[in-house]
Each structure stands twice: as structure tokens, then as C-alpha cells.
Design a protein around this motif. Structure first.
Motif, PDB file in Angstrom:
ATOM      1  N   PHE A  57       0.716  -1.089  -0.063  1.00  0.00           N
ATOM      2  CA  PHE A  57      -0.133   0.110  -0.071  1.00  0.00           C
ATOM      3  C   PHE A  57       0.832   1.276   0.096  1.00  0.00           C
ATOM      4  O   PHE A  57       0.396   2.458  -0.257  1.00  0.00           O
ATOM      5  CB  PHE A  57      -0.866  -0.048   1.210  1.00  0.00           C
ATOM      6  CG  PHE A  57      -0.330   0.187   2.475  1.00  0.00           C
ATOM      7  CD1 PHE A  57      -0.405   1.842   3.036  1.00  0.00           C
ATOM      8  CD2 PHE A  57       0.362  -0.560   3.265  1.00  0.00           C
ATOM      9  CE1 PHE A  57       0.327   1.895   4.358  1.00  0.00           C
ATOM     10  CE2 PHE A  57       0.682  -0.211   4.391  1.00  0.00           C
ATOM     11  CZ  PHE A  57       0.782   0.940   5.030  1.00  0.00           C
ATOM     12  N   ALA A  58       2.044   1.142   0.286  1.00  0.00           N
ATOM     13  CA  ALA A  58       3.052   2.342   0.294  1.00  0.00           C
ATOM     14  C   ALA A  58       4.511   1.901   0.023  1.00  0.00           C
ATOM     15  O   ALA A  58       4.941   0.774   0.446  1.00  0.00           O
ATOM     16  CB  ALA A  58       2.997   2.916   1.790  1.00  0.00           C
ATOM     17  N   VAL A  59       4.994   2.799  -0.481  1.00  0.00           N
ATOM     18  CA  VAL A  59       6.501   2.689  -0.937  1.00  0.00           C
ATOM     19  C   VAL A  59       7.197   3.911  -0.355  1.00  0.00           C
ATOM     20  O   VAL A  59       6.784   5.058  -0.426  1.00  0.00           O
ATOM     21  CB  VAL A  59       6.920   2.668  -2.332  1.00  0.00           C
ATOM     22  CG1 VAL A  59       8.176   2.855  -2.715  1.00  0.00           C
ATOM     23  CG2 VAL A  59       6.325   1.410  -2.932  1.00  0.00           C
ATOM     24  N   LEU A  60       8.466   3.608   0.584  1.00  0.00           N
ATOM     25  CA  LEU A  60       9.078   4.796   1.318  1.00  0.00           C
ATOM     26  C   LEU A  60      10.560   4.738   0.577  1.00  0.00           C
ATOM     27  O   LEU A  60      11.000   3.656   0.307  1.00  0.00           O
ATOM     28  CB  LEU A  60       9.061   4.510   2.656  1.00  0.00           C
ATOM     29  CG  LEU A  60       7.809   4.532   3.634  1.00  0.00           C
ATOM     30  CD1 LEU A  60       7.092   3.234   3.374  1.00  0.00           C
ATOM     31  CD2 LEU A  60       7.943   5.241   4.579  1.00  0.00           C
ATOM     32  N   THR A  61      10.853   5.930   0.409  1.00  0.00           N
ATOM     33  CA  THR A  61      12.462   5.904  -0.402  1.00  0.00           C
ATOM     34  C   THR A  61      13.018   6.999   0.138  1.00  0.00           C
ATOM     35  O   THR A  61      12.412   8.269   0.635  1.00  0.00           O
ATOM     36  CB  THR A  61      12.141   6.132  -1.849  1.00  0.00           C
ATOM     37  OG1 THR A  61      13.495   6.368  -2.500  1.00  0.00           O
ATOM     38  CG2 THR A  61      11.343   7.457  -2.044  1.00  0.00           C
ATOM     39  N   ARG A  62      14.221   7.008   0.132  1.00  0.00           N
ATOM     40  CA  ARG A  62      15.145   8.199   0.651  1.00  0.00           C
ATOM     41  C   ARG A  62      15.763   8.869  -0.806  1.00  0.00           C
ATOM     42  O   ARG A  62      15.108   9.885  -1.305  1.00  0.00           O
ATOM     43  CB  ARG A  62      16.303   7.824   1.379  1.00  0.00           C
ATOM     44  CG  ARG A  62      15.832   7.516   3.035  1.00  0.00           C
ATOM     45  CD  ARG A  62      17.042   7.336   3.877  1.00  0.00           C
ATOM     46  NE  ARG A  62      18.040   6.472   3.260  1.00  0.00           N
ATOM     47  CZ  ARG A  62      19.377   6.514   3.842  1.00  0.00           C
ATOM     48  NH1 ARG A  62      19.700   7.087   4.780  1.00  0.00           N
ATOM     49  NH2 ARG A  62      20.256   5.501   3.515  1.00  0.00           N
ATOM     50  N   GLU A  63      16.710   8.219  -1.180  1.00  0.00           N
ATOM     51  CA  GLU A  63      17.273   9.000  -2.542  1.00  0.00           C
ATOM     52  C   GLU A  63      17.061   8.160  -3.823  1.00  0.00           C
ATOM     53  O   GLU A  63      17.259   8.615  -5.005  1.00  0.00           O
ATOM     54  CB  GLU A  63      18.804   9.071  -2.410  1.00  0.00           C
ATOM     55  CG  GLU A  63      18.985  10.049  -1.213  1.00  0.00           C
ATOM     56  CD  GLU A  63      18.706  11.141  -1.187  1.00  0.00           C
ATOM     57  OE1 GLU A  63      18.343  12.021  -2.237  1.00  0.00           O
ATOM     58  OE2 GLU A  63      18.193  11.594   0.117  1.00  0.00           O
ATOM     59  N   ARG A  64      16.357   7.010  -3.600  1.00  0.00           N
ATOM     60  CA  ARG A  64      16.231   6.060  -4.889  1.00  0.00           C
ATOM     61  C   ARG A  64      15.243   6.500  -5.656  1.00  0.00           C
ATOM     62  O   ARG A  64      14.160   6.831  -5.119  1.00  0.00           O
ATOM     63  CB  ARG A  64      16.131   4.649  -4.354  1.00  0.00           C
ATOM     64  CG  ARG A  64      15.789   3.626  -5.414  1.00  0.00           C
ATOM     65  CD  ARG A  64      15.846   2.273  -4.961  1.00  0.00           C
ATOM     66  NE  ARG A  64      15.207   1.224  -5.940  1.00  0.00           N
ATOM     67  CZ  ARG A  64      15.336  -0.228  -5.709  1.00  0.00           C
ATOM     68  NH1 ARG A  64      15.923  -0.481  -4.443  1.00  0.00           N
ATOM     69  NH2 ARG A  64      14.917  -0.959  -6.586  1.00  0.00           N
TER      70      ARG A  64
END
Length: 330
Positions: A57-64
Motif C-alpha cells: 500500500f506504500a513505498v518509502l524512499t530516501r534517494e532512490r
């Protein structure tokens, strides 16, 4: 990290791309009452394969950067959450078309960490701390007066952008003795200008007049390479360029050439166009340049707050509400 690892095809997952924090216990604790789990996807692992057949339901990313296929091939995706402020690694247009919320976390307290880091870079460059350290370790002494060191008493700081981080930096530069603050920001209003006692100006004028040029603006198509060869050519020979915002704001080759030629005094750089920079990156060999690894935002306190706020956004989406810091509103 998980007290309970049993999952079913219906288990909701929040996938973390290229996880880089010690753990994700705060996010996991926030979403566990909903039966949801955190799914780390390590660097180098194909995200689509990792997420296949899972209820993400969610995707979390920093720099990718988000794989374009994720927008269409993860059918239950409701949220793309950026750990931080900038969302230039997300295709906002496609996400909006797919009715996928994009959110960031702009208010996790890192303005203090980043502005401290900017000051640290400035002082390290201006006082030649890194080169002095190397010379002393090499057995040299009495070299301090052989290289120029610009003073900053009554100097001018030029801030490109004037959000929370720039304002925190403004306070710190004034404490050092900078007496004049120039700001180039199309969103700077008269009330803010008066409250902070800053001068609004265009970017070319800022580059001409500032003793220190510090970038604090998001990376967009309009701001990419906003500090290019022409604008670097406008700067004073004693100017220091600082960037703890986004790497693509500066033409790195042009800045390196100016540093080699002595057309600017030095640079403090925390962010790069490509991260990590390739071995042949021009700034790696530039003189009087202090570099760090996109760590200006970091402290144990800021990471904890960042992860807590990420968990709160996940909860909002699981409850059927939009995220609080919704970027691509429709």
C-alpha cells in the motif's frame, strides 16, 4: 524487528527502498495495529520482483528513484513517501494520473542539523581546516599565514531560497558576523522580508555581491544547474559556494574549473548530482573543497522524528485519509 512475522496474501506492506536506518521499529509499531508490516528492499534488489504478489500500500524512499513500472505494476499502491523534503526522485505527473498520493516529511526538525552542517562546511573551507589538518599531520608548521583566509566580519551572505533551513542558516551566519543577507527566492513576501531584515534580489545580483553563496532550494527542471558557468563567473574571487540542498543545482564541472583557476575561493558540498560521486567526479579533485556524504540532515534525534512522522503518514493512509504532507494534490 517484528514481534510477529506471519503474513498472508492480504497483509498490507509498506516497502522501504534501499533501507539505510538502523531499523524500522517505529514505522512497524505504528502500522502493526492494522495488521501491516514493513518490507525492506535492499539496494541492488529489483523492487518489482521483491513486491510481486504482495499487497503493497506504500513505498518509502530516501534517494532512490522510483522505478516507472511501480506506478502501474503495484496495483494496491496508495502512497509514495519521501523520507525528507525533496521529491525530485518521484514522477509526480504519473503518480497523480494513477491517483497515488505522494508525500514528503518537511518538518522533522532537520533545519537545525542542515544549517549547522552548512556553517561547519563554511568554516572548514574558509579557515582551511582540512588542508591545515593534513599539513600538520605531514610535519609542517607555520603554514597558516601562507594562504589567504577570507574574514566574514560585515560580510554578505547570499541565500538561494528562504525556507526553514535557509532561515536557520541566516541566524547562524549573522551570529558569525555577517551583516548583510541577500535572498533570491520567488516566494519571498514583503512580510517575511521585513521580519527577517533581508534584501530580496535576483540571482545574478546575489552571485555578484555575496561573499558566501548558499543553496537552499528544491531541485526542479527550473532550478537544475541554477549555478552554472555563467553565474559562477559573476562571483567574487573570495566567494565560498555551499550546497547542502540538492546536487543537481550546481554545474559541478564548471564549479571545479573555477576552483582550479582560483576564480572562487572554495566550496563546501554535501550533495552531488550522482550519489555517491563517481571516482572521476570533478569536485573530488578540486582545491579548497570540503565534501561530505549527504549527511547534513542527520542526527539521532532527527532520524527518530523522521521515522515517527513517516509512521504517522502510513497510519493516515491505512485509515483512508490523505497524508498530511500531500504534495501532488488533485
Amino acid at each position: 524487528m517484528r514481534a510477529e512475522t506471519v503474513t498472508t496474501p492480504e497483509t498490507p506492506f509498506a516497502a522501504v527502498l534501499e533501507p539505510g536506518y538502523a531499523d524500522y521499529a517505529l514505522e512497524e509499531a505504528a502500522i502493526q495495529p492494522f495488521g501491516a508490516r514493513v518490507l525492506p528492499v535492499p539496494a541492488g534488489e529489483d523492487a518489482l520482483s521483491a513486491l510481486a504478489d504482495k499487497n503493497v500500500f506504500a513505498v518509502l524512499t530516501r534517494e532512490r528513484r522510483i522505478d516507472p513500472a511501480l506506478y502501474s505494476d503495484v496495483p494496491g499502491l496508495k502512497l509514495i513517501l519521501r523520507y525528507g523534503v525533496g521529491v525530485d526522485n518521484v514522477d509526480l505527473k504519473t503518480a497523480t494520473e494513477r491517483r497515488i498520493h505522494v508525500a514528503n516529511i518537511p518538518d522533522y526538525g532537520a533545519e537545525n542539523e542542515v544549517s549547522d552542517h552548512v556553517i561547519a562546511l563554511y568554516l572548514a573551507v574558509a579557515r582551511r581546516i582540512v588542508t591545515r589538518d593534513a599539513e600538520v599531520r605531514a610535519g609542517l608548521w607555520g603554514v597558516g599565514q601562507k594562504s589567504p583566509v577570507p574574514g566574514h566580519r560585515n560580510a554578505t551572505i547570499g541565500l538561494i531560497g528562504f525556507g526553514r533551513i535557509a532561515r536557520a542558516a541566516c541566524t547562524r551566519f549573522r551570529a558569525l558576523g555577517f551583516s548583510r543577507v541577500l535572498v533570491s527566492d520567488p516566494y519571498l513576501d514583503a512580510k517575511t522580508r521585513a521580519a527577517w531584515d533581508v534584501e530580496a534580489t535576483d540571482l545574478d545580483s546575489l552571485c555578484r555581491q555575496a561573499d558566501v553563496v548558499s543553496l537552499h532550494t528544491p531541485l526542479t527542471e527550473a532550478t537544475r544547474n541554477i549555478i552554472d558557468a555563467r553565474r559562477i563567473g559573476l562571483m567574487k574571487e573570495n566567494a565560498v559556494v555551499l550546497n547542502a540542498s540538492r546536487g543537481g543545482l550546481i554545474d559541478e564541472k564548471a564549479l571545479a574549473e573555477a576552483l582550479h583557476a582560483g576564480n572562487v575561493f572554495g566550496a563546501g558540498i554535501d550533495v552531488f548530482e550522482a550519489e555517491p560521486p563517481a571516482p572521476g567526479s570533478p569536485l573530488l579533485g578540486a582545491p579548497n573543497t570540503v565534501l561530505s556524504d549527504h549527511c547534513g540532515w542527520y542526527s539521532e534525534a532527527s532520524v527518530g522524528e523522521l521515522q515517527r512522522r513517516a509512521g504517522a503518514e502510513l497510519v493516515r493512509v491505512l485509515e483512508g485519509a490523505p497524508p498530511a504532507n500531500w504534495v501532488n494534490r488533485w
